[in-house]
Design a protein around this motif. Structure first.
Motif, PDB file in Angstrom:
ATOM      1  N   ASP A 217       6.124 -23.646   4.741  1.00 50.92           N
ATOM      2  CA  ASP A 217       5.644 -23.124   5.816  1.00 50.92           C
ATOM      3  C   ASP A 217       5.687 -21.844   6.051  1.00 50.92           C
ATOM      4  O   ASP A 217       5.101 -20.603   6.270  1.00 50.92           O
ATOM      5  N   GLU A 218       7.123 -21.350   5.788  1.00 52.44           N
ATOM      6  CA  GLU A 218       7.753 -19.888   5.860  1.00 52.44           C
ATOM      7  C   GLU A 218       7.304 -19.280   4.858  1.00 52.44           C
ATOM      8  O   GLU A 218       7.152 -18.001   5.001  1.00 52.44           O
ATOM      9  N   GLU A 220       4.598 -19.394   3.135  1.00 58.60           N
ATOM     10  CA  GLU A 220       3.099 -18.951   3.556  1.00 58.60           C
ATOM     11  C   GLU A 220       2.977 -17.761   4.415  1.00 58.60           C
ATOM     12  O   GLU A 220       2.222 -16.893   4.269  1.00 58.60           O
ATOM     13  N   LYS A 221       3.751 -17.893   5.414  1.00 60.04           N
ATOM     14  CA  LYS A 221       3.706 -16.893   6.552  1.00 60.04           C
ATOM     15  C   LYS A 221       4.084 -15.670   5.835  1.00 60.04           C
ATOM     16  O   LYS A 221       3.578 -14.469   6.392  1.00 60.04           O
ATOM     17  N   ASN A 222       5.231 -15.855   5.197  1.00 60.30           N
ATOM     18  CA  ASN A 222       5.806 -14.356   4.917  1.00 60.30           C
ATOM     19  C   ASN A 222       4.873 -13.647   3.620  1.00 60.30           C
ATOM     20  O   ASN A 222       5.174 -12.551   3.310  1.00 60.30           O
ATOM     21  N   THR A 223       4.237 -14.596   2.708  1.00 57.37           N
ATOM     22  CA  THR A 223       3.472 -13.897   1.888  1.00 57.37           C
ATOM     23  C   THR A 223       2.185 -13.750   1.715  1.00 57.37           C
ATOM     24  O   THR A 223       1.322 -13.428   1.391  1.00 57.37           O
ATOM     25  N   GLY A 224       1.380 -14.755   3.049  1.00 58.08           N
ATOM     26  CA  GLY A 224       0.047 -14.572   2.968  1.00 58.08           C
ATOM     27  C   GLY A 224      -0.608 -15.595   2.281  1.00 58.08           C
ATOM     28  O   GLY A 224      -1.750 -15.746   2.240  1.00 58.08           O
ATOM     29  N   VAL A 226      -1.549 -19.577   0.430  1.00 57.88           N
ATOM     30  CA  VAL A 226      -1.834 -20.998   1.111  1.00 57.88           C
ATOM     31  C   VAL A 226      -1.709 -21.748  -0.397  1.00 57.88           C
ATOM     32  O   VAL A 226      -2.196 -21.550  -1.461  1.00 57.88           O
ATOM     33  N   LYS A 229      -0.225 -28.448  -0.645  1.00 57.93           N
ATOM     34  CA  LYS A 229       1.023 -29.269  -0.251  1.00 57.93           C
ATOM     35  C   LYS A 229       1.238 -30.252  -0.760  1.00 57.93           C
ATOM     36  O   LYS A 229       2.475 -30.757  -0.830  1.00 57.93           O
TER      37      LYS A 229
END
Length: 243
Positions: A217-218, A220-224, A226, A229
């Motif tokens: 999740d971190e 994804e947030k920092n790289t943009g 997806v 899972k």
């Protein structure tokens, strides 16, 4: 396969593995002199780019122009910093490589080199490659605090096994060889970002340690990006030293 018939290089490991049908296959790991557009180059484009989690999330293989730009990125890496590659093949008791079953690729780096310095001369146009490089810079930020005490080190640029030859211990043998390469070349440390569970387990089995464990999740947030899972839980930057 004519490019491979004359390939002679250092053999790092010979081992046996049992296939699902119960038969035993003899394998070996040996060095490969990387060249643009050779068989390893094509293996990376076919299997690594389509299978590695970050490359897959960036969608490179879905855009032919992005795949072409990725090839240009590989060419640039060949020129800027020394790349070291090992291949796995069936052991025919010689050095001839008839088929590449896996590839491990590392790059000799210094603790002052940055990805931006390596790629600054490229005019990258596709969104997919731009996303990939953004993710790489994010991961570089995670790594930087941990490498200040290493003047040189080998950074992993990819480890991939042919889908038909997985679960034979090839990744584990590649991980072993990475340390042997460090020892042989007097390089104190080797590290790599590992998303695949198989690579992480192989590293742990060989007593690699973790610089940083990045939850998906971190990341994804920092790289943009997806991620799928069911195929990735976290991204570990792992390392081992020659000490």
């Amino acid at each position: 396969m004519s490019d491979m018939n004359e390939c002679t290089s250092k053999i790092w490991s010979r081992f046996e593995a049992k296939k699902q049908d119960g038969s035993v296959i003899k394998l070996r790991i040996q060095s490969w002199q990387l060249q643009s557009k050779d068989d390893v180059y094509e293996f990376i484009l076919k299997h690594f780019v389509s299978g590695e989690a970050i490359h897959k999330a960036a969608g490179i293989t879905r855009n032919p122009e992005a795949l072409k730009e990725y090839g240009e990125l590989l060419d640039l890496h060949f020129k800027v910093a020394p790349l070291c590659a090992e291949v796995c093949c069936v052991d025919n008791d010689g050095t001839t490589v008839d088929q590449i079953l896996g590839v491990s690729m590392t790059q000799l780096m210094t603790n002052t080199q940055k990805l931006e310095d390596i790629t600054k001369e490229l005019d990258l146009k596709t969104a997919e490659i731009q996303q990939l490089l953004h993710a790489a810079k994010v991961l570089e930020g995670y790594l930087q605090p941990h490498i200040s005490s290493y003047n040189t080190f080998y950074f992993g640029r990819g480890l991939i096994v042919h889908p038909e030859y997985r679960k034979l211990g090839i990744a584990n043998e590649f991980i072993k060889v990475r340390k042997l390469v460090c020892i042989a070349n007097n390089v104190p440390m080797t590290c790599a970002g590992m998303s695949a569970v198989g690579s992480q387990k192989a590293a742990e089995k060989n007593n690699w340690k973790t610089f940083v464990d990045i939850p998906i999740d971190e990341l994804e947030k920092n790289t943009g990006l997806v991620f799928e899972k069911d195929s990735i839980l976290n991204h570990n930057i792992m390392y081992t030293t020659t000490e």
